[in-house]
Write a protein that holds these residues in place. Structure first.
Motif, PDB file in Angstrom:
ATOM      1  N   PRO A  47     -17.578 -23.873 -15.258  1.00  0.00           N
ATOM      2  CA  PRO A  47     -17.724 -23.421 -16.641  1.00  0.00           C
ATOM      3  C   PRO A  47     -16.700 -22.348 -16.989  1.00  0.00           C
ATOM      4  CG  PRO A  47     -19.856 -23.501 -15.534  1.00  0.00           C
ATOM      5  CD  PRO A  47     -18.813 -23.694 -14.477  1.00  0.00           C
ATOM      6  N   LEU A  48     -16.074 -22.510 -18.146  1.00  0.00           N
ATOM      7  CA  LEU A  48     -15.170 -21.483 -18.648  1.00  0.00           C
ATOM      8  C   LEU A  48     -15.969 -20.214 -18.924  1.00  0.00           C
ATOM      9  CD1 LEU A  48     -12.286 -20.781 -19.758  1.00  0.00           C
ATOM     10  CD2 LEU A  48     -13.150 -21.496 -21.994  1.00  0.00           C
ATOM     11  N   LYS A  50     -16.033 -16.238 -20.609  1.00  0.00           N
ATOM     12  CA  LYS A  50     -15.381 -15.257 -21.458  1.00  0.00           C
ATOM     13  C   LYS A  50     -15.390 -13.941 -20.695  1.00  0.00           C
ATOM     14  CE  LYS A  50     -16.481 -16.893 -26.129  1.00  0.00           C
ATOM     15  NZ  LYS A  50     -17.115 -16.505 -27.415  1.00  0.00           N
ATOM     16  N   ASP A 188     -19.920 -17.979 -30.235  1.00  0.00           N
ATOM     17  CA  ASP A 188     -19.687 -19.045 -29.263  1.00  0.00           C
ATOM     18  C   ASP A 188     -18.596 -20.010 -29.704  1.00  0.00           C
ATOM     19  OD1 ASP A 188     -21.651 -18.004 -27.651  1.00  0.00           O
ATOM     20  OD2 ASP A 188     -23.223 -19.365 -28.367  1.00  0.00           O
ATOM     21  N   LEU A 191     -13.039 -18.979 -28.768  1.00  0.00           N
ATOM     22  CA  LEU A 191     -12.769 -19.058 -27.332  1.00  0.00           C
ATOM     23  C   LEU A 191     -11.411 -18.444 -27.004  1.00  0.00           C
ATOM     24  CD1 LEU A 191     -13.972 -22.728 -26.666  1.00  0.00           C
ATOM     25  CD2 LEU A 191     -15.253 -20.599 -26.309  1.00  0.00           C
ATOM     26  N   SER A 233     -14.299 -26.066 -17.651  1.00  0.00           N
ATOM     27  CA  SER A 233     -14.858 -26.931 -18.674  1.00  0.00           C
ATOM     28  C   SER A 233     -15.661 -26.070 -19.640  1.00  0.00           C
ATOM     29  CB  SER A 233     -15.749 -28.014 -18.060  1.00  0.00           C
ATOM     30  OG  SER A 233     -16.882 -27.431 -17.446  1.00  0.00           O
ATOM     31  N   GLN A 234     -15.859 -26.610 -20.844  1.00  0.00           N
ATOM     32  CA  GLN A 234     -16.578 -25.868 -21.876  1.00  0.00           C
ATOM     33  C   GLN A 234     -17.437 -26.814 -22.690  1.00  0.00           C
ATOM     34  OE1 GLN A 234     -16.682 -22.528 -22.757  1.00  0.00           O
ATOM     35  NE2 GLN A 234     -18.131 -23.073 -24.381  1.00  0.00           N
ATOM     36  N   VAL A 353      -8.320 -27.320 -20.096  1.00  0.00           N
ATOM     37  CA  VAL A 353      -9.766 -27.160 -20.299  1.00  0.00           C
ATOM     38  C   VAL A 353     -10.337 -28.518 -20.690  1.00  0.00           C
ATOM     39  CG1 VAL A 353     -11.611 -25.979 -21.547  1.00  0.00           C
ATOM     40  CG2 VAL A 353      -9.459 -24.790 -21.112  1.00  0.00           C
ATOM     41  N   PHE A 355     -13.344 -30.137 -22.632  1.00  0.00           N
ATOM     42  CA  PHE A 355     -14.429 -29.859 -23.565  1.00  0.00           C
ATOM     43  C   PHE A 355     -15.450 -30.992 -23.496  1.00  0.00           C
ATOM     44  CE2 PHE A 355     -10.736 -27.711 -25.508  1.00  0.00           C
ATOM     45  CZ  PHE A 355     -11.231 -26.409 -25.549  1.00  0.00           C
TER      46      PHE A 355
END
Length: 505
Positions: A47-48, A50, A188, A191, A233-234, A353, A355
Motif C-alpha cells: 500500500p502506498l 502518505k 484521501d 496523493l 498500490s493505491q 503506482v 491504482f
C-alpha cells in the motif's frame, strides 16, 4: 477557455567522491517475526503511504539511520529526517514563516536544500553549511512562493546522490488563497508522490555503488519507490484525484502516462499552479521537476486497475564516439554499451503506482474559476545574457569548462535584475538544470525537441536539456542577496562537480 480561467471542483559533508568504494552502501533488512526472506522479484505490491505531515511555525527534523518498512515484511536501514523511509511532508501557506531545526544523528555531515523555494542565503542549504554528526542547523524559512509542490533533499558536498537515495528527501507543499478557490481534490483524494528508483538485492538490501558508465550517464534503480515504498498500490474511488508528483530519482527521466490511455489534466508545475489547465496524454520530468495533475477514474469499473507508468522511450543519451557503446541505437535505455551498469536503463518502462478501483461514487462536476496572471519574467526587461555550456567527457562533468569549487564565485548578478540564461548541452547525456533562488520562464528551445513543452509553460526552477539542445530562460533575481547555486540535477553529475556558485549582490 480563457487564459486566466481554471477548473473548479463543484461537489540531504562527506568528501569521498563517487568514484571511490566508500560510496557503496546497503540497507541491512530485518523481517517481521515469521516472515520469510523476500526475493525482490517475488515481493507483492505494498500500500502506498502518505508520509506524516508537519506544520509550523516550529518544526524539528532529526536526520538519522533507522529501520523502515519498504515492502511487505521487509525492513530496511534508511537515512531519513523523519520516522519513515523518506522525510515527512511539510505543509505551509504563503506568508507563513517556518523555523526548522535539523539535528544530525547521521554518521556523516549533511544539510538540507528547500528545492524551488526563494529563501535567504542562510536557509538555502549550500554544501558549505553542512553540519557534522551531532550538530544542528536552524533554518528561518519565510514562505514567499505561490501555492505549489516543492520538495527538500540533502545537499551535502559529493554526497547529495547517496543521501537522497537513502531517504534524505521529502515533499513541501504550499497552499494559498488562490488555490483555496479551486476546490481541488483533497484529503484521501490528494496523493503527494515522491518518486525514486532503487536497487533491492536478493537479500533485501539496497545497492548504491556507481560503476564507470554510471558515473557518466547516471544511476538507475531496478524498481520504483514512491514515498519510500517499493512497487506501491493505491485503492481509489470512481472520482477525480490530485496527484502531486516530484521526480526525486538520482538520474531518471520519467515519462508519465496512464495504462488505460487516459489523459492527465495538468494544473501545476515547479513554481505552482498554472493560469489554466492543460490536457496531456504524457509528460516528461527530469530529476528535480514536479507536476500537479488531476486524474479521473470515473469511467473505470470496480475491480479494475489503472497504473501510473513511466512509459518506455528511446534513451536520449548519445554515447557513440566515447568508447562506451552506441547508446541511442540500443532502443529503450540504449541497450548496448552500458558496461556493467545495472537497473532498468534510461527509458525503460516502469509501473510507478497501481491504482485499484474499489468503490463507486457519484460523478464530480467542474466549472472554471479565474486565477490571477502568472508573474512570469519578461525577456525584454533583461539587462544581461549569459551562456552556460554543460560538458560531460572523460569521467568529468563541468559547466563552462570548470568543475565546482566551494569558495569560487563564478557569476555575479545585480539584485533586482532580470537576465536571460542559455543552457547549452553539447554533451552526450541529458542535464536537468536547476537554478536556486528563482523561478524562471522557459523562453525557447533550439535543437533536439525544438520547442517549449506544455509542462514547461509555467514558472520553473528546473528544466530538462537533452543532448544537442539549447534552452533559454528568463529569471528575475529580486528576493534575497547572497550566494546560491546552479547545477545539473542528475545527482551523479552534481556530486562530480557540474555545479557553480553565483552571487546576487
Amino acid at each position: 477557455m480563457q487564459r486566466r480561467q481554471f477548473f473548479r471542483l463543484a461537489a540531504v559533508a562527506g568528501l569521498a567522491p563517487l568514484v571511490r568504494p566508500q560510496v557503496a552502501w546497503s540497507a541491512h533488512p530485518g523481517h517481521r517475526p515469521g516472515a520469510a526472506p523476500a526475493r525482490p522479484g517475488a515481493l507483492p505490491r505494498a500500500p502506498l503511504i502518505k508520509p506524516p505531515v508537519l506544520r509550523g511555525p516550529e518544526l524539528l527534523l532529526r536526520a538519522q539511520e533507522q529501520s523502515a518498512e519498504i515492502a511487505p515484511g521487509v525492513m530496511a536501514r534508511v537515512w531519513s529526517p523523519g520516522p519513515g523511509p523518506v522525510g515527512p511532508t511539510i505543509e505551509g501557506r504563503t506568508g507563513d514563516r517556518l523555523r526548522i531545526r535539523l539535528d544530525n544523528a547521521l554518521p556523516e555531515s549533511t544539510i538540507l536544500h528547500w528545492h524551488g523555494l526563494r529563501v535567504p542565503e542562510a536557509a538555502d542549504g549550500h554544501p558549505r553549511l553542512a553540519i557534522a554528526p551531532g550538530g544542528r542547523y536552524d533554518y528561518d524559512v519565510p514562505l514567499i512562493d505561490r501555492a505549489g509542490t516543492y520538495w527538500y533533499h540533502s545537499h551535502a558536498h559529493h554526497r547529495t546522490g547517496i543521501q537522497a537515495y537513502r531517504g534524505m528527501a521529502g515533499l513541501l507543499l504550499i497552499r494559498d488563497e488562490y488555490e483555496d478557490r479551486l476546490g481541488l481534490p483533497g484529503g484521501d483524494h490528494e496523493l503527494p508522490m515522491l518518486v525514486q528508483d532503487r536497487r533491492l538485492a536478493a537479500d533485501g538490501t539496497f545497492e548504491y555503488e556507481p560503476v564507470m558508465h554510471e558515473q557518466m550517464e547516471g544511476y538507475f534503480g531496478d524498481a520504483p519507490f514512491v514515498n519510500g515504498i517499493r512497487l506501491p498500490s493505491q485503492d481509489v474511488e470512481t472520482t477525480t484525484y490530485r496527484l502531486r508528483i516530484a521526480n526525486a530519482t538520482s538520474s531518471r527521466i520519467l515519462r508519465l502516462a496512464l495504462s488505460n490511455g487516459a489523459s492527465f489534466t495538468l494544473i501545476g508545475v515547479d513554481g505552482g499552479l498554472l493560469e489554466a489547465p492543460v490536457t496531456l496524454p504524457t509528460l516528461d520530468l527530469g530529476t528535480g521537476e514536479r507536476v500537479d495533475v488531476l486524474v479521473s477514474f470515473a469511467g473505470e469499473r470496480v475491480g479494475s486497475t489503472v497504473s501510473l507508468l513511466s512509459a518506455a522511450f528511446p534513451s536520449p543519451a548519445r554515447m557513440g564516439g566515447m568508447g562506451m557503446g552506441r547508446g541511442m541505437g540500443g532502443g529503450m535505455g540504449g541497450g548496448m554499451g552500458r558496461m556493467g551498469a545495472g537497473g532498468v536503463p534510461q527509458g525503460g518502462e516502469m509501473t510507478l503506482v497501481e491504482f485499484r478501483v474499489t468503490r463507486s461514487v457519484s460523478p464530480v462536476a467542474w466549472r472554471p474559476v479565474p486565477l490571477p496572471p502568472l508573474p512570469l519574467p519578461e525577456a525584454r526587461r533583461a539587462t544581461k545574457t549569459r551562456t552556460f555550456s554543460f560538458e560531460s567527457a572523460m569521467m568529468r562533468h563541468a559547466i563552462n569548462g570548470r568543475t565546482f569549487d566551494m569558495e569560487r564565485m563564478d557569476e555575479t548578478v545585480r539584485f533586482g535584475d532580470t537576465e536571460v540564461w542559455t543552457f547549452v548541452n553539447d554533451s552526450p547525456f541529458p542535464h536537468p538544470v536547476h537554478v536556486h533562488e528563482t523561478q524562471f520562464r522557459v523562453l525557447e528551445r533550439t535543437g533536439g525537441r525544438a520547442e517549449v513543452m506544455p509542462w514547461e509553460r509555467g514558472l520553473k526552477d528546473t528544466v530538462l536539456v537533452l543532448p544537442g539542445e539549447r534552452v533559454s530562460v528568463a529569471a528575475t533575481f529580486d528576493s534575497y542577496r547572497g550566494r546560491f547555486l546552479m547545477h545539473c540535477h542528475n545527482m551523479i553529475h552534481e556530486d562530480m562537480g557540474m555545479m557553480l556558485n553565483f552571487a546576487i549582490a
